[in-house]
Design a protein around this motif. Structure first.
Motif, PDB file in Angstrom:
ATOM      1  N   VAL A  73     -20.456  -0.270  12.587  1.00 14.46           N
ATOM      2  CA  VAL A  73     -20.086  -1.541  13.224  1.00 14.46           C
ATOM      3  C   VAL A  73     -20.854  -2.686  12.594  1.00 14.46           C
ATOM      4  CG1 VAL A  73     -20.298  -2.881  15.362  1.00 14.46           C
ATOM      5  CG2 VAL A  73     -19.340  -0.574  15.436  1.00 14.46           C
ATOM      6  N   GLU A  74     -22.148  -2.512  12.454  1.00 14.32           N
ATOM      7  CA  GLU A  74     -22.983  -3.563  11.875  1.00 14.32           C
ATOM      8  C   GLU A  74     -22.645  -3.790  10.402  1.00 14.32           C
ATOM      9  OE1 GLU A  74     -26.922  -2.248  12.685  1.00 14.32           O
ATOM     10  OE2 GLU A  74     -26.795  -2.652  14.847  1.00 14.32           O
ATOM     11  N   ALA A  75     -22.383  -2.694   9.673  1.00 11.56           N
ATOM     12  CA  ALA A  75     -22.058  -2.820   8.247  1.00 11.56           C
ATOM     13  C   ALA A  75     -20.715  -3.513   8.031  1.00 11.56           C
ATOM     14  CB  ALA A  75     -22.032  -1.438   7.596  1.00 11.56           C
ATOM     15  N   ALA A  76     -19.838  -3.429   9.025  1.00 11.36           N
ATOM     16  CA  ALA A  76     -18.524  -4.060   8.916  1.00 11.36           C
ATOM     17  C   ALA A  76     -18.525  -5.493   9.446  1.00 11.36           C
ATOM     18  CB  ALA A  76     -17.489  -3.232   9.667  1.00 11.36           C
ATOM     19  N   GLY A  77     -19.713  -6.027   9.720  1.00  5.45           N
ATOM     20  CA  GLY A  77     -19.816  -7.402  10.188  1.00  5.45           C
ATOM     21  C   GLY A  77     -19.632  -7.554  11.675  1.00  5.45           C
ATOM     22  N   GLY A  97     -12.198 -10.539   9.967  1.00  9.05           N
ATOM     23  CA  GLY A  97     -10.787 -10.259  10.161  1.00  9.05           C
ATOM     24  C   GLY A  97     -10.381  -8.851   9.771  1.00  9.05           C
ATOM     25  N   ASP A  98     -11.154  -8.202   8.893  1.00  8.58           N
ATOM     26  CA  ASP A  98     -10.850  -6.840   8.438  1.00  8.58           C
ATOM     27  C   ASP A  98     -11.736  -5.801   9.117  1.00  8.58           C
ATOM     28  OD1 ASP A  98      -8.848  -7.660   6.634  1.00  8.58           O
ATOM     29  OD2 ASP A  98     -10.373  -8.151   5.129  1.00  8.58           O
ATOM     30  N   PHE A  99     -12.307  -6.165  10.253  1.00 11.87           N
ATOM     31  CA  PHE A  99     -13.263  -5.270  10.902  1.00 11.87           C
ATOM     32  C   PHE A  99     -12.668  -3.900  11.195  1.00 11.87           C
ATOM     33  CE2 PHE A  99     -15.009  -3.415  14.791  1.00 11.87           C
ATOM     34  CZ  PHE A  99     -16.351  -3.308  14.450  1.00 11.87           C
ATOM     35  N   ARG A 100     -11.452  -3.858  11.688  1.00 18.13           N
ATOM     36  CA  ARG A 100     -10.865  -2.587  12.106  1.00 18.13           C
ATOM     37  C   ARG A 100     -10.828  -1.560  10.973  1.00 18.13           C
ATOM     38  NH1 ARG A 100      -5.417  -4.735  14.775  1.00 18.13           N
ATOM     39  NH2 ARG A 100      -6.161  -6.695  13.905  1.00 18.13           N
ATOM     40  N   THR A 101     -10.391  -1.994   9.814  1.00 19.96           N
ATOM     41  CA  THR A 101     -10.301  -1.051   8.690  1.00 19.96           C
ATOM     42  C   THR A 101     -11.672  -0.784   8.077  1.00 19.96           C
ATOM     43  OG1 THR A 101      -9.732  -2.914   7.250  1.00 19.96           O
ATOM     44  CG2 THR A 101      -7.924  -1.615   8.157  1.00 19.96           C
ATOM     45  N   GLU A 102     -12.515  -1.805   8.011  1.00 19.71           N
ATOM     46  CA  GLU A 102     -13.824  -1.624   7.377  1.00 19.71           C
ATOM     47  C   GLU A 102     -14.728  -0.703   8.185  1.00 19.71           C
ATOM     48  OE1 GLU A 102     -15.827  -5.143   6.158  1.00 19.71           O
ATOM     49  OE2 GLU A 102     -14.079  -5.979   5.111  1.00 19.71           O
ATOM     50  N   VAL A 103     -14.666  -0.757   9.518  1.00 21.12           N
ATOM     51  CA  VAL A 103     -15.550   0.090  10.314  1.00 21.12           C
ATOM     52  C   VAL A 103     -15.186   1.560  10.142  1.00 21.12           C
ATOM     53  CG1 VAL A 103     -14.217   0.086  12.485  1.00 21.12           C
ATOM     54  CG2 VAL A 103     -16.699   0.264  12.549  1.00 21.12           C
ATOM     55  N   VAL A 104     -13.899   1.845   9.962  1.00 25.97           N
ATOM     56  CA  VAL A 104     -13.480   3.225   9.725  1.00 25.97           C
ATOM     57  C   VAL A 104     -13.994   3.705   8.366  1.00 25.97           C
ATOM     58  CG1 VAL A 104     -11.503   4.751   9.403  1.00 25.97           C
ATOM     59  CG2 VAL A 104     -11.447   3.030  11.205  1.00 25.97           C
ATOM     60  N   THR A 105     -13.849   2.864   7.351  1.00 21.14           N
ATOM     61  CA  THR A 105     -14.289   3.236   6.002  1.00 21.14           C
ATOM     62  C   THR A 105     -15.794   3.438   5.943  1.00 21.14           C
ATOM     63  OG1 THR A 105     -12.458   1.983   5.029  1.00 21.14           O
ATOM     64  CG2 THR A 105     -14.333   2.506   3.596  1.00 21.14           C
ATOM     65  N   LYS A 106     -16.538   2.527   6.535  1.00 15.49           N
ATOM     66  CA  LYS A 106     -17.996   2.583   6.443  1.00 15.49           C
ATOM     67  C   LYS A 106     -18.595   3.684   7.308  1.00 15.49           C
ATOM     68  CE  LYS A 106     -18.421  -2.291   5.178  1.00 15.49           C
ATOM     69  NZ  LYS A 106     -18.877  -2.001   3.799  1.00 15.49           N
ATOM     70  N   ALA A 107     -17.854   4.186   8.295  1.00 14.62           N
ATOM     71  CA  ALA A 107     -18.367   5.261   9.145  1.00 14.62           C
ATOM     72  C   ALA A 107     -18.263   6.617   8.468  1.00 14.62           C
ATOM     73  CB  ALA A 107     -17.609   5.293  10.469  1.00 14.62           C
ATOM     74  N   LYS A 108     -17.519   6.706   7.368  1.00 15.15           N
ATOM     75  CA  LYS A 108     -17.407   7.928   6.558  1.00 15.15           C
ATOM     76  C   LYS A 108     -17.058   9.155   7.399  1.00 15.15           C
ATOM     77  CE  LYS A 108     -20.653   6.155   3.101  1.00 15.15           C
ATOM     78  NZ  LYS A 108     -21.938   6.361   2.382  1.00 15.15           N
ATOM     79  N   GLY A 109     -15.978   9.033   8.132  1.00 18.37           N
ATOM     80  CA  GLY A 109     -15.480  10.163   8.901  1.00 18.37           C
ATOM     81  C   GLY A 109     -15.965  10.249  10.326  1.00 18.37           C
ATOM     82  N   ALA A 110     -16.868   9.359  10.745  1.00 18.56           N
ATOM     83  CA  ALA A 110     -17.420   9.431  12.099  1.00 18.56           C
ATOM     84  C   ALA A 110     -16.529   8.757  13.140  1.00 18.56           C
ATOM     85  CB  ALA A 110     -18.810   8.806  12.142  1.00 18.56           C
ATOM     86  N   VAL A 111     -15.603   7.895  12.690  1.00 21.92           N
ATOM     87  CA  VAL A 111     -14.757   7.149  13.620  1.00 21.92           C
ATOM     88  C   VAL A 111     -13.405   7.815  13.767  1.00 21.92           C
ATOM     89  CG1 VAL A 111     -13.489   4.981  13.955  1.00 21.92           C
ATOM     90  CG2 VAL A 111     -15.888   4.932  13.261  1.00 21.92           C
ATOM     91  N   ALA A 112     -13.000   8.077  14.999  1.00 21.83           N
ATOM     92  CA  ALA A 112     -11.675   8.618  15.272  1.00 21.83           C
ATOM     93  C   ALA A 112     -10.640   7.510  15.365  1.00 21.83           C
ATOM     94  CB  ALA A 112     -11.683   9.418  16.579  1.00 21.83           C
ATOM     95  N   SER A 113     -11.004   6.392  15.987  1.00 20.40           N
ATOM     96  CA  SER A 113     -10.066   5.280  16.125  1.00 20.40           C
ATOM     97  C   SER A 113     -10.825   4.012  16.438  1.00 20.40           C
ATOM     98  CB  SER A 113      -9.031   5.565  17.225  1.00 20.40           C
ATOM     99  OG  SER A 113      -9.648   5.757  18.482  1.00 20.40           O
ATOM    100  N   ALA A 114     -10.224   2.888  16.066  1.00 21.42           N
ATOM    101  CA  ALA A 114     -10.805   1.579  16.364  1.00 21.42           C
ATOM    102  C   ALA A 114      -9.673   0.605  16.601  1.00 21.42           C
ATOM    103  CB  ALA A 114     -11.681   1.096  15.207  1.00 21.42           C
TER     104      ALA A 114
END
Length: 499
Positions: A73-77, A97-114
């Motif tokens: 979350v923090e890494a995605a701004g 504005g791209d938080f939704r996609t960036e948080v998934v990418t930066k979590a490296k598999g830890a995020v199921a949905s955002a």
């Protein structure tokens, strides 16, 4: 007739195979059936520089995974507003504005949905002191009218002197409350969480009934606020009316509630602008479970969608996050009671919806069975339709075979209001639901040995069988006296609950 209501199935969050919807994807569990059309997408715009609110769901519920999500979350701004490690849900604010996609990418598999929790900008700002998110911590926009608001008549003065008002409570006699009170009026060890707009702390019928230590304000971005006045009503007396039905004191003044011997916690989930966003409801359910509340009343649907669609990537994450909170608190022993809604809608036959989103431009959309009115349509939530004084389904009440558990009085209900610390009449399934919450509180007082699931089953089984009838709207009733689309398994029975 065998019950058609869906029962709770095992909820396993430790694997990826639980049907969570990923950003930009569609899960099998969230899909409509092959015979149904997909629901209409409702794109949510989150341009750079506009503060938006999100829920981020961890793929696996364990501390390590949740920490990864927080760091992502923090890494995605973004900023972590509140973290609920018990269910793997993180509430975040971001201007990216791209938080939704960036948080998934930066979590490296830890995020199921955002996904977003609203279509409007967050105007109330981000709560301060949010850098230590584990566990409870410490602008103006008006909500557009929505069809499922309580269909409440004008608040009117009750006739007669306060000591005489109990004689006007037809609703209590209808469900056997006077008979139940011969056995118990409820135990002070039982607490009902009133998830609503706050309870008037000065009302003579309510002041002694409120458990201040258990009360909380959840409208600060979904972060629990236990300040002394945060949970009090500000712009609405809805929660005060609901509370009076549940537990107004037997003190020779005004009215008496279904369970006047229990305590009530004011769990404020309605903002001053009238919204109940997912993060507010999640906070309320988690608070109730953490505090060991025996029952909650939920006379609302979660904004901004009257129906949250599981086959839509922008709606499914919030639907899943609320579902996790409800299930976790149920497992902690809390029974949740919810109003069925006031759109005169058949919840078992969803086709279209024109009231959502109610915090922006509404869309005339196709909906299907993946679209849920939450919390009313979540598993093993006791969902309540409304009846009038003649015992018929109220014209405004939602219905649906397999969607309604029980019915209760909801038309022209006399209860407490904020104005002049008085009493007034309101109508809606919002008024029906607290009758059932009060009966659950009586049952849990008389039978503390029962667990939450047993209470839910007994409330259903002990309801008074009520055959199909017609209404002014002429809506068809489906089923028989043992279970039908109007009354579920019948009208709730307070006397049976305490036997």
């Amino acid at each position: 007739m065998a019950s058609t209501r869906k029962r709770t199935t095992p909820w396993i969050v430790a694997t990826a195979a639980i049907g969570l919807t990923l950003v930009g994807s569609q899960s099998a569990a969230g899909s409509s059936s092959a015979a149904e059309p997909p629901s209409t997408p409702v794109p949510v715009s989150t341009p750079d520089g506009q503060l938006a609110s999100y829920v981020v769901n961890a793929k696996t519920v364990n501390p390590g995974q949740v920490r990864k999500v927080e760091k992502a979350v923090e890494a995605a701004g973004g900023v972590v507003v509140q973290s609920w490690p018990q269910i793997g849900v993180v509430v975040a604010h971001s201007k990216n504005g791209d938080f939704r996609t960036e948080v998934v990418t930066k979590a490296k598999g830890a995020v199921a949905s955002a996904g977003p929790t609203r279509t409007a900008e967050v105007l109330e700002g981000t709560p301060e002191g949010v850098q230590a998110p584990w566990g409870p911590g410490k602008g103006q926009m008006k909500r557009a009218p929505r069809a499922a608001d309580p269909v409440e008549g004008p608040t009117v003065p009750a006739t007669g002197t306060p000591e005489q008002l109990e004689s006007q409570q037809w609703d209590m006699r209808n469900i056997g409350v006077p008979e139940a009170h011969k056995t118990t009026t409820g135990s002070s060890k039982v607490t009902v969480g009133v998830l609503d707009s706050g309870i008037d702390p000065d009302h003579p019928d309510l002041a002694s009934q409120i458990d201040v230590a258990q009360s909380v304000n959840c409208t600060a971005g979904g972060r629990p606020d236990t300040s002394a006045t945060g949970w009090a009503p500000t712009t609405s007396d809805h929660g005060t009316h609901v509370a009076g039905t549940i537990g107004a004191a037997r003190n020779g003044v005004g009215i008496v509630g279904v369970a006047p011997g229990v305590k009530m916690a004011s769990v404020k989930v309605v903002s001053d602008d009238g919204y109940i966003y997912p993060e507010y409801a999640i906070c309320g359910f988690m608070w109730a479970g953490e505090k060991g509340m025996e029952v909650t009343n939920n006379s609302y649907y979660v904004d901004p969608f009257e129906f949250w669609c599981g086959d839509q990537p922008e709606q499914a994450p919030a639907l899943e996050a609320v579902r996790r909170a409800v299930k976790w608190s149920q497992d902690e022993g809390t029974v949740h009671v919810a109003a069925a809604g006031n759109s005169s809608y058949d919840l078992s036959n969803k086709t279209t919806n024109t009231s959502s989103p109610n915090d922006g431009t509404t869309v005339n959309r196709t909906i299907n069975s993946s679209c849920k009115d939450i919390p009313a349509e979540l598993d093993d939530v006791l969902t309540v339709s409304s009846i009038d004084q003649a015992g018929k389904l109220s014209s405004f009440s939602n219905r649906g075979l397999g969607s309604i558990d029980v019915a209760a009085p909801g038309s022209r209900i006399l209860s407490t209001v904020v104005t002049n610390n008085g009493w007034g009449l309101k109508s809606g399934t919002s008024m029906a639901s607290p009758h059932v919450a009060g009966v659950v509180a009586l049952m849990r007082s008389a039978h503390p040995e029962l667990n939450a699931s047993q209470v839910v089953e007994r409330i259903r089984a002990q309801a008074t069988d009520t055959p199909c009838s017609t209404t002014a709207a002429g809506a068809p009733c489906v089923g028989d006296a043992s279970e039908n689309s109007y009354y579920g398994q019948g009208v709730v029975d307070a006397a049976a609950a305490v036997r």
